[in-house]
Scaffold this motif. Sequence first.
Motif, PDB file in Angstrom:
ATOM      1  N   ILE A 127      37.818   0.305 -33.696  1.00 60.65           N
ATOM      2  CA  ILE A 127      38.711  -0.459 -32.813  1.00 60.65           C
ATOM      3  C   ILE A 127      39.453   0.473 -31.855  1.00 60.65           C
ATOM      4  N   MET A 128      39.854   1.634 -32.332  1.00 56.88           N
ATOM      5  CA  MET A 128      40.528   2.604 -31.459  1.00 56.88           C
ATOM      6  C   MET A 128      39.594   3.058 -30.338  1.00 56.88           C
ATOM      7  N   GLU A 129      38.334   3.359 -30.680  1.00 55.89           N
ATOM      8  CA  GLU A 129      37.367   3.759 -29.664  1.00 55.89           C
ATOM      9  C   GLU A 129      37.052   2.601 -28.717  1.00 55.89           C
ATOM     10  N   GLY A 130      36.922   1.396 -29.261  1.00 53.07           N
ATOM     11  CA  GLY A 130      36.641   0.226 -28.427  1.00 53.07           C
ATOM     12  C   GLY A 130      37.756  -0.066 -27.450  1.00 53.07           C
ATOM     13  N   THR A 131      38.988   0.088 -27.895  1.00 54.54           N
ATOM     14  CA  THR A 131      40.145  -0.142 -27.022  1.00 54.54           C
ATOM     15  C   THR A 131      40.207   0.907 -25.920  1.00 54.54           C
ATOM     16  N   ARG A 132      39.857   2.133 -26.258  1.00 53.71           N
ATOM     17  CA  ARG A 132      39.858   3.212 -25.265  1.00 53.71           C
ATOM     18  C   ARG A 132      38.816   2.961 -24.176  1.00 53.71           C
ATOM     19  N   LYS A 133      37.649   2.433 -24.568  1.00 49.91           N
ATOM     20  CA  LYS A 133      36.547   2.249 -23.626  1.00 49.91           C
ATOM     21  C   LYS A 133      36.616   0.937 -22.857  1.00 49.91           C
ATOM     22  N   ASN A 134      37.203  -0.090 -23.459  1.00 51.68           N
ATOM     23  CA  ASN A 134      37.167  -1.436 -22.879  1.00 51.68           C
ATOM     24  C   ASN A 134      38.585  -1.986 -22.780  1.00 51.68           C
ATOM     25  N   HIS A 135      39.212  -1.789 -21.634  1.00 56.09           N
ATOM     26  CA  HIS A 135      40.627  -2.156 -21.489  1.00 56.09           C
ATOM     27  C   HIS A 135      40.837  -3.651 -21.287  1.00 56.09           C
ATOM     28  N   ARG A 136      39.793  -4.385 -20.919  1.00 54.03           N
ATOM     29  CA  ARG A 136      39.956  -5.806 -20.597  1.00 54.03           C
ATOM     30  C   ARG A 136      39.896  -6.708 -21.827  1.00 54.03           C
ATOM     31  N   VAL A 137      39.429  -6.189 -22.955  1.00 50.47           N
ATOM     32  CA  VAL A 137      39.246  -7.033 -24.130  1.00 50.47           C
ATOM     33  C   VAL A 137      40.387  -6.812 -25.127  1.00 50.47           C
ATOM     34  N   GLU A 138      40.574  -7.792 -26.003  1.00 50.92           N
ATOM     35  CA  GLU A 138      41.646  -7.745 -27.001  1.00 50.92           C
ATOM     36  C   GLU A 138      41.028  -7.570 -28.380  1.00 50.92           C
ATOM     37  N   LEU A 139      41.314  -6.424 -29.009  1.00 52.21           N
ATOM     38  CA  LEU A 139      40.678  -6.058 -30.262  1.00 52.21           C
ATOM     39  C   LEU A 139      41.699  -5.922 -31.382  1.00 52.21           C
ATOM     40  N   MET A 140      41.229  -6.164 -32.613  1.00 52.99           N
ATOM     41  CA  MET A 140      42.088  -5.971 -33.775  1.00 52.99           C
ATOM     42  C   MET A 140      41.237  -5.601 -34.983  1.00 52.99           C
TER      43      MET A 140
END
Length: 266
Positions: free
Chosen positions: A72-85
């Motif tokens: 999730i940390m890597e996904g948030t870093r790469k994809n700023h438009r999506v909401e992850l948890m």
Amino acid sequence: MRQRKSFDFDEVAMTYSQYRYPNEKLVEHVFNRVRYADRILEVGCGTADYLGILSELLHARGFGFDISPSMIMEGTRKNHRVELMVADADQSFPYEDSRFDFVFNVNLVHYIANLENLFEESFRVLQNDGSVLTVTDSCQDICERTLTYYFPETLEIDKARYPGNSSITSAMKKAGFEGIYTTKVKTTFEFKKKHFEQYRNKAYSALRLMSEEGFEEGMKRLEEDMKHGLVIGKKAYTQIWGIKIAKRDFDLPTIFAVGFNDESSN
């Protein structure tokens, strides 16, 4: 309930983030069948690469969750438009009922212990007429892919891990999905340095589950083949689709009975 397959995704999050990427033909295939969605959810999103590109193409708000905080940390870093948890796909999804138009998972089901829960929760968070999609590997997909050709140990590893299509469709039907159908995407490609680096860095979980001796033998064979000519890579994806159909809130026989009684009283 299937036994949950243990794998430390926190350990490989940076490797997956650097060396795994969405398959263009698969993305195009999914986009052409969904076309429009306001809110989409990827279950077990990893570094959210598929979620990121599909939410952009569909002009949708993208949501995703994964059991691995590092993913999730890597996904948030790469994809700023999506909401992850961070959340567990084997438990209740962290969203309210009827939230999404499209719910999907990619290369997830072979880690899931409770397929019924996965699809019950997918059904719950979908709006009426919303679609669900599972992208997985069939037994034939596993047999024919380049990964298996160079690393034959992975054949039995993944055949044991992946649930069959019938198990997936059975769980979908039990959850209430209708209109279930299967599509396929097959790709062939020139095996280049970036693909070699995927293997060398074990960016596929099966490579981390096989013997080190078998892995090194496969890498040497692949390297020799690349030196002596063009290597054609093969990969196939199986897509299993379903729809949440709105249930009728009335009893047709009752309506017909009322209509008949009204007519006879005139």
